[in-house]
Every structure is written in structure tokens, then in C-alpha cells.
Design an enzyme around this catalytic site. Structure first.
Site, mmCIF file in Angstrom:
data_model
loop_
_atom_site.group_PDB
_atom_site.id
_atom_site.type_symbol
_atom_site.label_atom_id
_atom_site.label_comp_id
_atom_site.label_asym_id
_atom_site.label_seq_id
_atom_site.Cartn_x
_atom_site.Cartn_y
_atom_site.Cartn_z
ATOM 1 N N HIS A 66 -8.106 1.002 0.668
ATOM 2 C CA HIS A 66 -7.877 -0.355 1.134
ATOM 3 C C HIS A 66 -6.797 -0.504 2.199
ATOM 4 C CE1 HIS A 66 -7.813 -4.642 0.817
ATOM 5 N NE2 HIS A 66 -8.349 -4.709 -0.373
ATOM 6 N N PRO B 229 -11.396 -0.401 -3.811
ATOM 7 C CA PRO B 229 -12.590 -1.037 -4.366
ATOM 8 C C PRO B 229 -13.822 -0.136 -4.267
ATOM 9 C CG PRO B 229 -11.602 -2.379 -2.624
ATOM 10 C CD PRO B 229 -10.995 -1.006 -2.539
ATOM 11 N N TYR C 164 0.809 -1.217 0.000
ATOM 12 C CA TYR C 164 0.000 0.000 0.000
ATOM 13 C C TYR C 164 0.841 1.265 0.000
ATOM 14 C CZ TYR C 164 -3.688 -3.319 1.039
ATOM 15 O OH TYR C 164 -4.555 -4.365 0.964
ATOM 16 N N SER D 163 -11.487 -12.034 -5.538
ATOM 17 C CA SER D 163 -11.695 -11.898 -4.106
ATOM 18 C C SER D 163 -13.142 -12.233 -3.788
ATOM 19 C CB SER D 163 -11.425 -10.446 -3.725
ATOM 20 O OG SER D 163 -11.110 -10.379 -2.386
HETATM 21 N N1 COA Z 1 -19.195 -30.127 0.988
HETATM 22 C C1 COA Z 1 -20.282 -29.449 1.416
HETATM 23 N N2 COA Z 1 -20.234 -28.168 1.864
HETATM 24 C C2 COA Z 1 -19.039 -27.555 1.869
HETATM 25 C C3 COA Z 1 -17.869 -28.193 1.420
HETATM 26 C C4 COA Z 1 -17.977 -29.545 0.966
HETATM 27 N N3 COA Z 1 -16.927 -30.222 0.553
HETATM 28 N N4 COA Z 1 -16.845 -27.348 1.549
HETATM 29 C C5 COA Z 1 -17.345 -26.202 2.041
HETATM 30 N N5 COA Z 1 -18.682 -26.332 2.252
HETATM 31 C C6 COA Z 1 -19.589 -25.331 2.813
HETATM 32 C C7 COA Z 1 -19.017 -24.657 4.043
HETATM 33 O O1 COA Z 1 -19.310 -25.376 5.200
HETATM 34 C C8 COA Z 1 -19.691 -23.303 4.008
HETATM 35 O O2 COA Z 1 -21.005 -23.438 4.499
HETATM 36 P P1 COA Z 1 -21.930 -22.175 4.916
HETATM 37 O O3 COA Z 1 -22.427 -21.541 3.658
HETATM 38 O O4 COA Z 1 -23.023 -22.790 5.692
HETATM 39 O O5 COA Z 1 -21.050 -21.267 5.727
HETATM 40 C C9 COA Z 1 -19.807 -23.009 2.531
HETATM 41 O O6 COA Z 1 -19.756 -24.281 1.883
HETATM 42 C C10 COA Z 1 -18.729 -22.113 1.986
HETATM 43 O O7 COA Z 1 -17.451 -22.694 2.110
HETATM 44 P P2 COA Z 1 -16.320 -22.483 1.005
HETATM 45 O O8 COA Z 1 -16.954 -22.128 -0.276
HETATM 46 O O9 COA Z 1 -15.417 -23.662 1.029
HETATM 47 O O10 COA Z 1 -15.516 -21.199 1.403
HETATM 48 P P3 COA Z 1 -15.443 -20.253 2.623
HETATM 49 O O11 COA Z 1 -16.764 -19.626 2.877
HETATM 50 O O12 COA Z 1 -14.799 -21.009 3.719
HETATM 51 O O13 COA Z 1 -14.483 -19.118 2.053
HETATM 52 C C11 COA Z 1 -12.368 -18.092 1.598
HETATM 53 C C12 COA Z 1 -13.190 -19.385 1.580
HETATM 54 C C13 COA Z 1 -10.980 -18.410 1.182
HETATM 55 C C14 COA Z 1 -12.962 -17.091 0.632
HETATM 56 C C15 COA Z 1 -12.432 -17.509 3.040
HETATM 57 O O14 COA Z 1 -11.936 -18.426 3.935
HETATM 58 C C16 COA Z 1 -11.617 -16.242 3.189
HETATM 59 O O15 COA Z 1 -10.414 -16.255 3.456
HETATM 60 N N6 COA Z 1 -12.295 -15.103 3.067
HETATM 61 C C17 COA Z 1 -11.688 -13.801 3.183
HETATM 62 C C18 COA Z 1 -11.482 -13.224 1.829
HETATM 63 C C19 COA Z 1 -11.159 -11.767 1.903
HETATM 64 O O16 COA Z 1 -10.484 -11.293 2.786
HETATM 65 N N7 COA Z 1 -11.683 -11.032 0.907
HETATM 66 C C20 COA Z 1 -11.576 -9.610 0.835
HETATM 67 C C21 COA Z 1 -10.340 -9.121 0.234
HETATM 68 S S1 COA Z 1 -10.339 -7.394 0.125
#
Ligand code: COA
Length: 632
Positions: free
Chosen positions: A346, A123, A110, A558
Site C-alpha cells: 500500500h 490489501p 507506512y 474503505s
Molecule cells: N441524492 C441523490 N444522489 C446522490 C446524493 C443525493 N443526496 N448524494 C450522492 N449521490 C450520487 C452521486 O452523484 C454519485 O452518483 P454516480 O453513481 O452517478 O456517480 C453517487 O450517488 C455516489 O455518491 P456518494 O455515495 O455520495 O459517494 P462518492 O461516490 O462521492 O464517494 C467517497 C465518497 C468518500 C468514498 C469518495 O469521495 C472518496 O474519497 N473515494 C476514495 C476512497 C479511497 O481512496 N479508497 C481507497 C483507500 S485504499
């Protein structure tokens, strides 16, 4: 999201490290003061063998066999030569800082970046459409959004927000404290950041912008309670009556320019006492509230596309770009026709805390939970007029022209896929996020016949002061899946489904690594910075074809999930790249896709179309394979 600066920094000179010392000092202060967070674990140091293994796996997915043989040799040499010393330096650093990454990251990703904040770094965020059209509704909604945001500020600054969690694991909450009253200040070579929480008292005002004029507006009373909606609104009416004519020299537009250019103008501005006071009032404002003039979608684009342009950059100098102060962490953008959003700087925080605040504001509207009783008496807004010399006036014109070019060049498409959401991958026992990332690979391959190095933000907030790691794609499993999906004749359905599951599981496994601080990218960055800081030669690894290619993120992505229909958007990291921000909901998937028109071979609309095709084809694979299996 991805920041070009983080990748382009090749050398971090000691002088620059010290010019960012305010940030380091700030981190140290926080270490000492915020006891609630000291229970979170420190950021661990990744294992070198694992990082090099990841590097080879990712290189293998995008290199030719000949190139890959060369990469393997360089990696082996690095492991035997420079690595032990660099790793030892990193372990030393990790003993000295409770988070070895964050102070570096603030600087390289940054503060040292000289590139303009819009449209890659900052963003845009879009609210669901509000039900109003015209000035009356605009002021009413601006006052309500302000009051809701002030309530959120009071919760955040008193430590009363419910903790964010991943399952049972609490997240670092410090970013919420940095959202309000915070401003990035331009400086030559490296900016600094002034955090609102460092003022040591509750801040009471915001700045309101209209037609390029800036006003200081009180939003909390002397008991530090939010003003009533009517009191805020009355002040906005004063703003309107004093800003009917467009400001001829809107100084805020320079904050959209290259940071060194802005730093030069900023220094000139500050030489005048009255300007200096104005700048301090803007900097200590909780946020900026931009009352925008009407804007129309470009031909062939939707209102939602236009809303994303307005929230990203304001549509150019003839539209609302001159009605912004891009250094403010939060700028609410209040359109005249129900389309509102925000532009966020950001540096202090990732998208999820911002998204939580946006959801909170939407909840207030759903519940009609605004206070309109009590009055703080007579309130006068304060105009912040600047005394400008010819240098600054010339720079305003130049910055406006530059912004106009970017605004017409950036192609942004807000697209919602309505056939299914996270529900479909879940029933196929696949992670929805991994499933969507595979769809990006397939869509890109169908357009460009190659595999794009892809960036996806993973949060490191389970560690104290945690920021982000990069969940990269593609790996070999993703390549194999895309090849099966595009093979002629078509691959057997069970093979394709297995390839999908395998690729999604590999992506998910790497996601878990990243979130546990065992990803590759930040570790490689650390070694590179340590070599530079310690006057050691930059290892050859950083000059390899593999490294160079892996760091050119043709798709930067993202995930920013929300409960309401809120979307975030950002520009691509380089001219030939795509930026994709997505919000997967249970029954639909929201995407915001961006490209630069001037590049020619990329197109946001085409990507949206291919993404839809990829998602439909993947559904078909899941459904057919599951049906076949159920017959067995
Ligand atoms: N079978 C069935 N369900 C599953 C599954 C599987 N194999 N794997 C995951 N799921 C479910 C999870 O339990 C979760 O359920 P919910 O909707 O009830 O919460 C859902 O599916 C979503 O999981 P998943 O898609 O695997 O991802 P996540 O929500 O854990 O997100 C990241 C992953 C990497 C995006 C998140 O961990 C992260 O780091 N987010 C931050 C990103 C960020 O900072 N963005 C901004 C940048 S400016």
C-alpha cells in the site's frame, strides 16, 4: 484504508525523519519534474477552530456526559496554550512543502511501521472469476493478465491515462506512476521505497513465482513493446518445468514478517553478491506474478472467501504464502481454478489507481484485446536462487509459522447484498456512501450495543501529491438515527426517516470537508508530529480518554468502486476490530468483511448478517416513509 501504524506512532524522532529522507528526496524530484501536476492546488492548512469543533462533536458522540465535560476543559486549555505555536509551525511547513502531509504520511503510516505487511497494511484484490480450471488455463490467463498490465504500465508511464476526476475537478495522477517496478525495502526502524519510475528507463521484466521459486521473465521486447501472449506463455512453461518441486527454503516468506526481522535477514542476504543481484532483479521487476497451486475453501466458506484469503496472505505456508514477495507493490495471484487477484503493497498508492488497473485488465478480457503476433525470438527465463545461511533458514521457518497463525486466525467473508445498490439511497435523495456508513453503525450497534469509532478513507487527490483523510463516524446524528432504529416501541416512521436523512447529510457534509482538506484527523496528527519534532511537550489533548478512544477504530472501512465485479479486502486494524472494504454498484453492494477469530466477540459472518438486516430495515424505512408522504 486504515493503518494501525499511523495511529500508534506517538513520537517521530528526528533520526527517523532523516532515515526516511529518500522519500522526501523523491517527493522533491517529482515536484520539479512533473509539470502536468503543478497546476493542482497545494494542500491547504486546516483551520484550528474547525478541527477542535469536529473533535468535540466526535467525542460527544462516544463519551459519557462526565467524560465529555473533562474533554471540553482539556480542549479549551490546548486552544489557549500549545495550539498557536503548533499551528504557526504547520503554516511554516506548508510554505516549504507543496504538500505538508504526504512526506510525513509516507513515513508514519507506512515506512516506519514495523508490523507485517499482510494482512492489515497490504490489501488483497479479487478479479471476477475467470473461466478456466487447470494448468493450461492458468498459464494462458497469467500471460494475458501480464500483457494487459504491461500495456497499462506503458500508458501510465507515458502520462497517457485519462485523468481521474471528481465532477470537473482533476485528481493528482502521480500514484499511477508509482505502481510498477516499485518495491518497499526493509530497513531497521524505517523502510525505504524504490519507485520504478526512478530507474529513468522503461523496465522490461517481471518476476514469476511458483512453488516458492523465483524467476526473472522478460515481458517487453527491445523496442519496449509488450511481448506476445505466446512468448510470455512459453516462458511461463519454462518456469513450470523448473519448479515442479516445492522450494524447501522459500525466502519470500520472510517479507510477510515484522519489518525489523525481515531487515535483519535482508542485510544477511545482501552480503552475498549473487543474492544481492537477485534482490536487485526482484526490486526492479515491474511486478510479481504468482502461479499458485490449488487451494480449497475452508469448511463453511465459499470459493470467493478463499479467493480473498489467497489474495490477502496466500492461505498459509502449506498453501501459497511461500509463493509471495510481499514487498512488491503489485503481485498478481493466479489461482489454478479461475480465481485470480492481486496482493498490493500500500505504501505508494491508494486503492482507486489499483482498481482502475484491474478494470483495465478486465476490459482487455471482455474485448479479447490481446496481441499474439510477432515473436521476440528465443527467450530464456532466469532462475533466481538464493544462497542461504542457517540464520536465514531459521527465520524462514519462524516467518512461515507466524504467517500460518495469521492465516488461520483471520476470518474473511466476501458478501454481496443483492436486493438493491446505490439506486435506493439515490431515490431517497441520500448519498449512497453515507447510507452504507449508517448501515455499518446500525449493524455494529445491534451486535455490540455501542458505537464504534469508524474510519473511512477520503481522497485528498484534488491536491498535488494528495493522499487521504479520515471521514470519521459516528457523529451525534448517526447515534440518534441508530437509537431510533433500535428503540422499543419503534419510533414513528417519519421521525426515523428524518433521522436517517439528517445523519446521512451530516456524514456527507463531513465527507466534503475531508476532501477539501478540512478534516480533523490529519490536522491532529500534524500538531502531534510538530510537537515531537520541535522537542515540545506532547499536549494533554493526546492523552485524553476522548482522543485515545477516537483513535481506536473498531470499524475501519474503505470504499473502492470499480466497473467490474472486483473486490478489495484488508484485515482489521486491531484484534477487537472489523475491516470492511466495499464496492457499491448501481444494483448491488459488495462487501468484504474481516475479523480475528482469536478475539472471540467479533465475527465476520455475524457482521455480514447484521449488515444485511440493517440494509433491509433501512430500505423499509425509506419505502414506508416515502409511501406515507406520497399520500399526503
Ligand atoms: N441524492 C441523490 N444522489 C446522490 C446524493 C443525493 N443526496 N448524494 C450522492 N449521490 C450520487 C452521486 O452523484 C454519485 O452518483 P454516480 O453513481 O452517478 O456517480 C453517487 O450517488 C455516489 O455518491 P456518494 O455515495 O455520495 O459517494 P462518492 O461516490 O462521492 O464517494 C467517497 C465518497 C468518500 C468514498 C469518495 O469521495 C472518496 O474519497 N473515494 C476514495 C476512497 C479511497 O481512496 N479508497 C481507497 C483507500 S485504499
Amino acid at each position: 484504508m486504515l493503518l494501525s501504524a499511523a495511529r500508534s506512532v506517538s513520537v517521530m524522532r528526528k533520526s527517523v525523519v532523516s532515515s526516511g529522507s529518500q522519500v522526501l528526496l523523491r517527493t522533491a524530484q517529482r515536484d520539479a519534474s512533473d509539470k502536468s501536476q503543478t497546476t493542482l492546488p497545494r494542500l491547504p492548512v486546516p483551520q484550528p477552530a474547525k478541527t477542535l469543533k469536529h473533535f468535540l462533536e466526535f467525542a460527544n458522540a462516544i463519551e459519557s456526559p462526565k467524560e465529555f465535560e473533562e474533554t471540553k476543559k482539556v480542549v479549551a486549555e490546548f486552544a489557549g496554550n500549545e495550539l498557536p505555536k503548533l499551528q504557526q509551525l504547520l503554516e511554516q511547513r506548508a510554505k516549504e512543502h507543496q504538500n505538508w502531509l504526504t512526506p510525513w504520511w509516507l513515513n508514519v503510516a507506512y515506512l516506519m511501521a514495523r508490523t507485517p505487511l499482510p494482512v492489515v497494511t497490504s490489501p488483497g484484490v479479487m478479479f471476477p472469476k475467470f473461466d478456466f480450471d487447470g494448468l493450461d488455463g492458468q498459464l494462458e490467463h497469467a500471460a494475458k493478465i501480464t500483457q494487459a498490465a504491461v500495456n497499462f504500465y506503458l500508458l501510465a508511464s507515458s502520462g497517457n491515462l485519462p485523468p481521474d476526476m471528481a465532477g470537473n475537478v482533476p485528481f493528482d495522477m502521480s500514484q499511477y506512476n508509482y505502481l510498477f517496478g516499485t518495491t518497499r525495502i526493509p530497513r531497521k526502524s524505517a523502510d525505504i521505497i524504490k519507485y520504478g519510475c526512478d530507474y529513468g528507463h522503461t523496465l522490461q521484466h517481471i518476476v514469476v513465482m511458483r512453488h516458492g521459486h523465483v524467476f526473472r521473465v522478460k515481458v517487453l521486447d527491445d523496442q519496449k513493446q509488450p511481448l506476445s501472449v505466446s512468448d510470455i506463455r512459453k516462458q511461463l512453461e519454462q518456469v513450470v518445468s523448473q519448479s515442479e518441486k516445492e522450494q524447501s527454503d522459500p525466502v519470500g516468506i520472510i517479507s510477510s514478517d515484522n519489518r525489523d526481522k525481515w531487515a535483519t535477514s535482508y542485510e544477511i542476504l545482501k552480503e552475498n553478491d549473487s543474492n544481492k543481484k537477485n534482490l536487485e532483479k526482484i526490486e526492479s521487476a515491474l511486478f510479481a506474478l504468482c502461479l499458485d497451486k490449488p487451494s480449497e475453501p475452508l469448511p463453511g466458506y465459499t470459493e470467493r472467501d478463499e479467493q480473498s484469503r489467497q489474495s490477502l496472505h496466500g492461505g498459509g505456508s502449506k498453501s501459497n504464502s511461500t509463493n509471495r514477495w510481499f514487498d512488491k507493490t503489485i503481485q498478481f495471484v493466479i489461482g489454478s481454478n479461475g480465481y485470480c487477484g492481486m496482493t498490493y503493497e500500500h505504501t505508494p498508492a491508494e486503492g482507486p489507481p489499483v482498481a482502475t488497473m484491474m478494470d483495465f485488465i478486465c476490459d482487455k478480457f471482455d474485448q479479447a484485446a490481446f496481441t499474439d503476433s510477432g515473436s521476440a525470438g528465443s527467450l530464456d527465463v532466469e532462475r533466481l536462487d538464493f544462497n542461504l545461511d542457517e540464520n536465514v533458514k531459521t527465520q524462514i521457518k519462524k516467518s512461515s509459522k507466524k504467517m500460518d497463525y495469521v492465516a488461520q486466525d483471520l476470518d474473511v467473508v466476501a458478501y454481496t447484498f443483492k436486493v438493491y445498490g446505490k439506486n435506493l439511497p439515490k431515490t431517497a435523495k441520500v448519498s449512497p456512501d453515507s447510507f452504507i456508513q449508517l448501515a455499518f453503525q446500525l449493524a455494529f450497534y445491534r451486535i455490540h450495543s455501542s458505537f464504534p469509532p469508524t474510519y473511512e478513507t477520503a481522497t485528498l487527490r484534488k491536491f498535488v501529491d494528495g493522499r487521504t483523510e479520515n471521514i470519521r463516524s459516528p457523529n451525534l446524528a448517526a447515534v440518534s438515527f441508530v437509537k431510533k432504529m433500535t428503540s422499543t416501541p419503534p419510533a414513528p416512521i417519519q421521525d426515523t426517516f428524518e433521522a436517517l436523512q439528517h445523519a446521512a447529510n451530516a456524514h456527507k457534509k463531513y465527507t466534503v470537508d475531508c476532501m477539501n482538506a478540512a478534516g480533523m484527523d490529519r490536522h491532529l496528527l500534524a500538531w502531534k508530529l510538530l510537537a515531537s519534532e520541535n522537542n515540545l511537550p506532547t499536549p494533554l489533548l493526546y492523552g485524553t480518554h476522548a482522543y485515545q478512544q477516537l483513535m481506536h477504530f473498531q470499524v475501519s472501512t474503505s470504499q473502492v468502486p470499480t466497473r467490474h465485479f472486483i473486490q478489495m479486502c484488508f484485515g482489521p486494524s486491531a484484534p477487537d476490530c472489523y475491516g470492511v472494504c466495499y464496492n457499491p454498484q448501481e444494483k448491488e453492494l459488495h462487501f468484504c468483511i474481516s475479523t480475528f477469530k482469536s478475539y472471540g466477540s467479533t465475527s465476520s459472518k455475524k457482521f455480514a448478517k447484521e449488515l444485511e438486516r440493517a440494509l433491509m430495515d433501512m430500505r423499509s424505512v425509506v419505502n414506508k416513509a416515502t409511501k406515507e408522504r406520497s399520500k399526503l
